[in-house]
Design a protein around this motif. Structure first.
Motif, PDB file in Angstrom:
ATOM      1  N   THR A 160       0.780  -1.156   0.142  1.00 61.39           N
ATOM      2  CA  THR A 160       0.040   0.073   0.030  1.00 61.39           C
ATOM      3  C   THR A 160       0.854   1.254   0.058  1.00 61.39           C
ATOM      4  O   THR A 160       1.987   1.345   0.321  1.00 61.39           O
ATOM      5  CB  THR A 160      -0.971  -0.123   1.121  1.00 61.39           C
ATOM      6  N   ALA A 161       0.113   2.305  -0.261  1.00 60.00           N
ATOM      7  CA  ALA A 161       0.913   3.461  -0.531  1.00 60.00           C
ATOM      8  C   ALA A 161       1.818   3.971   1.070  1.00 60.00           C
ATOM      9  O   ALA A 161       2.679   4.779   0.969  1.00 60.00           O
ATOM     10  CB  ALA A 161       0.031   4.807  -0.677  1.00 60.00           C
ATOM     11  N   SER A 162       1.058   3.435   2.046  1.00 58.74           N
ATOM     12  CA  SER A 162       1.545   3.710   3.237  1.00 58.74           C
ATOM     13  C   SER A 162       2.906   2.457   3.584  1.00 58.74           C
ATOM     14  O   SER A 162       3.454   2.755   4.875  1.00 58.74           O
ATOM     15  CB  SER A 162       0.594   3.574   4.260  1.00 58.74           C
ATOM     16  N   GLY A 163       2.925   1.736   3.073  1.00 56.06           N
ATOM     17  CA  GLY A 163       4.382   0.823   2.994  1.00 56.06           C
ATOM     18  C   GLY A 163       3.885  -0.424   3.354  1.00 56.06           C
ATOM     19  O   GLY A 163       4.861  -1.493   3.728  1.00 56.06           O
ATOM     20  N   ARG A 164       2.609  -0.630   3.765  1.00 57.72           N
ATOM     21  CA  ARG A 164       2.298  -1.998   4.296  1.00 57.72           C
ATOM     22  C   ARG A 164       2.116  -3.282   3.158  1.00 57.72           C
ATOM     23  O   ARG A 164       1.474  -3.034   2.175  1.00 57.72           O
ATOM     24  CB  ARG A 164       0.590  -1.744   5.070  1.00 57.72           C
ATOM     25  N   GLU A 165       2.461  -4.276   3.564  1.00 59.15           N
ATOM     26  CA  GLU A 165       2.590  -5.319   2.444  1.00 59.15           C
ATOM     27  C   GLU A 165       1.429  -6.293   2.835  1.00 59.15           C
ATOM     28  O   GLU A 165       1.197  -6.841   4.043  1.00 59.15           O
ATOM     29  CB  GLU A 165       3.775  -5.858   2.150  1.00 59.15           C
ATOM     30  N   THR A 166       0.728  -6.788   1.770  1.00 59.89           N
ATOM     31  CA  THR A 166      -0.527  -7.496   1.965  1.00 59.89           C
ATOM     32  C   THR A 166      -0.648  -8.654   0.890  1.00 59.89           C
ATOM     33  O   THR A 166      -0.271  -8.392  -0.110  1.00 59.89           O
ATOM     34  CB  THR A 166      -1.840  -6.762   1.916  1.00 59.89           C
ATOM     35  N   LEU A 167      -0.814  -9.794   1.310  1.00 58.60           N
ATOM     36  CA  LEU A 167      -1.102 -10.838   0.291  1.00 58.60           C
ATOM     37  C   LEU A 167      -2.680 -11.146   0.621  1.00 58.60           C
ATOM     38  O   LEU A 167      -3.215 -11.590   1.629  1.00 58.60           O
ATOM     39  CB  LEU A 167      -0.258 -12.119   0.899  1.00 58.60           C
ATOM     40  N   PHE A 168      -3.162 -11.008  -0.740  1.00 54.16           N
ATOM     41  CA  PHE A 168      -4.864 -11.250  -0.777  1.00 54.16           C
ATOM     42  C   PHE A 168      -4.921 -12.718  -1.690  1.00 54.16           C
ATOM     43  O   PHE A 168      -4.338 -12.779  -2.539  1.00 54.16           O
ATOM     44  CB  PHE A 168      -5.648 -10.136  -1.630  1.00 54.16           C
ATOM     45  N   ASP A 169      -5.973 -13.315  -0.961  1.00 62.32           N
ATOM     46  CA  ASP A 169      -6.086 -14.864  -1.778  1.00 62.32           C
ATOM     47  C   ASP A 169      -7.490 -14.607  -2.373  1.00 62.32           C
ATOM     48  O   ASP A 169      -8.567 -14.271  -1.705  1.00 62.32           O
ATOM     49  CB  ASP A 169      -6.398 -15.674  -0.599  1.00 62.32           C
ATOM     50  N   ILE A 170      -7.531 -14.561  -3.706  1.00 63.40           N
ATOM     51  CA  ILE A 170      -8.523 -14.092  -4.463  1.00 63.40           C
ATOM     52  C   ILE A 170      -9.289 -15.247  -5.513  1.00 63.40           C
ATOM     53  O   ILE A 170      -8.394 -15.933  -5.857  1.00 63.40           O
ATOM     54  CB  ILE A 170      -8.201 -12.734  -5.627  1.00 63.40           C
ATOM     55  N   GLU A 171     -10.516 -15.376  -5.565  1.00 70.28           N
ATOM     56  CA  GLU A 171     -11.201 -16.060  -6.264  1.00 70.28           C
ATOM     57  C   GLU A 171     -12.090 -15.376  -7.267  1.00 70.28           C
ATOM     58  O   GLU A 171     -12.575 -14.259  -6.601  1.00 70.28           O
ATOM     59  CB  GLU A 171     -12.030 -17.137  -5.463  1.00 70.28           C
ATOM     60  N   ARG A 172     -12.351 -15.676  -8.427  1.00 68.58           N
ATOM     61  CA  ARG A 172     -12.872 -14.977  -9.329  1.00 68.58           C
ATOM     62  C   ARG A 172     -14.524 -14.929  -9.177  1.00 68.58           C
ATOM     63  O   ARG A 172     -15.143 -15.833  -9.113  1.00 68.58           O
ATOM     64  CB  ARG A 172     -12.929 -15.376 -10.818  1.00 68.58           C
TER      65      ARG A 172
END
Ligand code: SF4
Length: 462
Positions: free
Chosen positions: A90-102
């Motif tokens: 994110t713009a604030s520097g926080r890293e995130t992993l999203f688990d996405i399904e369509r």
């Protein structure tokens, strides 16, 4: 090439969907990103997957399924999977992993920052960049040659600057069709035209990509004494021999400005243009007999230089290269004919149409149906290009100053139509005059128009 092309290519048909929640990293980041990310979110659409994820401008898209995202191609292709894991900073520097399904109907909704354009490795004598007057804005001096924009927007690319990695991506992502500047299939002639002794043999490149399922729209910029005559004949024969992989060929006369190096290259004369039209029409006749389409087409400029009438609209087989000035006049006529029924009532109004010298003599034939449909009277302002010189005849390169002077002379006009191509996305004409300034000065309202019906349709003019 219009954005609609992207739709045709199917990016939007794959709708990803969020399955799980986000998983902020507590420990080491499980995705290796070896260099600063380059894929930054510019905007997020409401009611989209991106907004559900909480993405916003400035966020960086780092990787999908552990694969680094280099540019919009990676994003669009890798995010088209049914399910994927998205690594974001994110713009604030926080890293995130999203688990996405369509999901069924949820669009991705991400607009990316524009990509860094790939620069050209050639130094063509006829390069339009060299035809810019000194002091033109910086962006006019960018020599772009970008296979990604060739696929995405239909920009012509020479493919002479491809790295191995680019070749792999074109094949892996099946970037088809590509729009390729061939100019000549003879490798030495082409190297001379491009002024690039290292340019790979284009036929070898095309064949290699064709084996991977890539098709091509191609163009030959005709430079008299270099790639016309026997060279043109050979080029057309070589491209023809590639069969269905070459979808179309356009033959376009080289365009120079007053600032181009006229000692190095010149525009074709009428006889040379006529010879090229004859070659085009010979191959076209063969193509119609054997492949049920014309396959090769002369640009409008080629016919005008040759002082020959344009072929009928049917001869352009769906106008595959209309964005390249091939059949543009016939296309415009068709649009006007198609849309007359939905024109605004402008009875007793005077409409001024501003255009360049190329279209100036052709435009009046479009006025009678427009006048019948709207009740308005149409008049023409044919503008010479005071920025690049009179040899540049296209309306899209007219400077704001030329419009300013032409409009100031007209009294009693209710609406002036200006060519929409003459203004860039920042509202600037080629000479940095702004559309807003022109609107403030002009003695009548202005409307940008690509093809009349976009500005004169009842719902627009209302
Ligand atoms: S390929 Fe030639 S014309 Fe095109 S940008 Fe490069 S130098 Fe200019």
């Amino acid at each position: 090439m219009p954005a609609s092309q992207a739709g045709r290519r199917g990016f939007d048909s794959h709708r990803p969907l969020l399955r799980g929640g986000d998983r902020p990293f507590g420990g080491p980041v499980p995705v290796r990103v070896s260099r600063p990310p380059v894929l930054t979110v510019a905007a997020v659409a409401p009611d989209s997957l991106a907004s559900e994820l909480g993405l916003g401008p400035g966020d960086e898209l780092l990787a999908i399924n552990g694969r680094e995202l280099v540019d919009f191609l990676d994003w669009e292709f890798l995010a088209a999977d049914d399910a994927f894991e998205l690594h974001v900073r994110t713009a604030s520097g926080r890293e995130t992993l999203f688990d996405i399904e369509r999901p069924e109907d949820l669009p991705l909704g991400v607009t990316l920052e524009p990509p860094k354009i790939r620069r050209c490795a050639n130094r063509c004598d006829f390069c339009f960049v060299d035809g810019n007057p000194a002091g033109s804005r910086k962006s006019l001096f960018i020599r772009d040659d970008d296979y990604r924009l060739s696929f995405r927007h239909g920009n012509f690319a020479t493919l002479s600057n491809l790295k191995d990695r680019d070749v792999r991506r074109i094949l892996e992502y099946r970037l088809s069709p590509l729009y390729v500047s061939v100019h000549a299939t003879d490798a030495e002639v082409r190297r001379r035209l491009l002024r690039n002794p290292k340019a790979p043999a284009i036929l070898d490149q095309l064949r290699m990509f064709a084996e991977g399922g890539i098709q091509f729209h191609t163009q030959i910029v005709l430079v008299p004494g270099h790639n016309d005559g026997a060279v043109l004949e050979r080029s057309l024969g070589d491209l023809w021999a590639m069969g269905d992989d070459v979808l179309s060929v356009s033959v376009v006369p080289v365009a120079l400005t007053s600032f181009s190096r006229h000692d190095l290259v010149r525009q074709p004369g009428a006889d040379e243009a006529r010879a090229a039209v004859a070659a085009v029409e010979r191959w076209q006749a063969r193509a119609r007999g054997e492949r049920a389409a014309g396959w090769v087409y002369g640009s409008d400029e080629l016919y005008m230089t040759a002082d020959l009438p344009f072929p009928p609209a049917e001869a352009y087989d769906g106008f595959a290269q209309v964005e390249n000035g091939v059949g543009a006049v016939r296309y415009l006529e068709q649009l006007v004919e198609r849309d007359v029924a939905r024109m605004a009532d402008m009875t007793d109004r005077r409409v001024l149409v501003c255009t360049g010298t190329a279209m100036g003599r052709l435009m009046p034939r479009l006025f009678p149906p427009l006048e019948r449909a709207t009740g308005a009277s149409f008049e023409l302002a044919v503008l010479e290009n005071s920025y690049y010189g009179p040899s540049v005849t296209t309306a899209g390169l007219l400077p704001g100053d030329a419009f300013r002077r032409a409009l100031a002379e007209r009294q009693g006009v209710h609406l002036a139509l200006l060519p929409a191509e003459a203004v860039n996305e920042d509202g600037l004409f080629v000479d940095d005059v702004t559309l807003a300034a022109l609107e403030a000065e002009a003695p009548m309202p202005l409307a940008l128009s690509y093809h009349f019906t976009d500005a004169l349709a009842a719902e627009v003019a209302a």
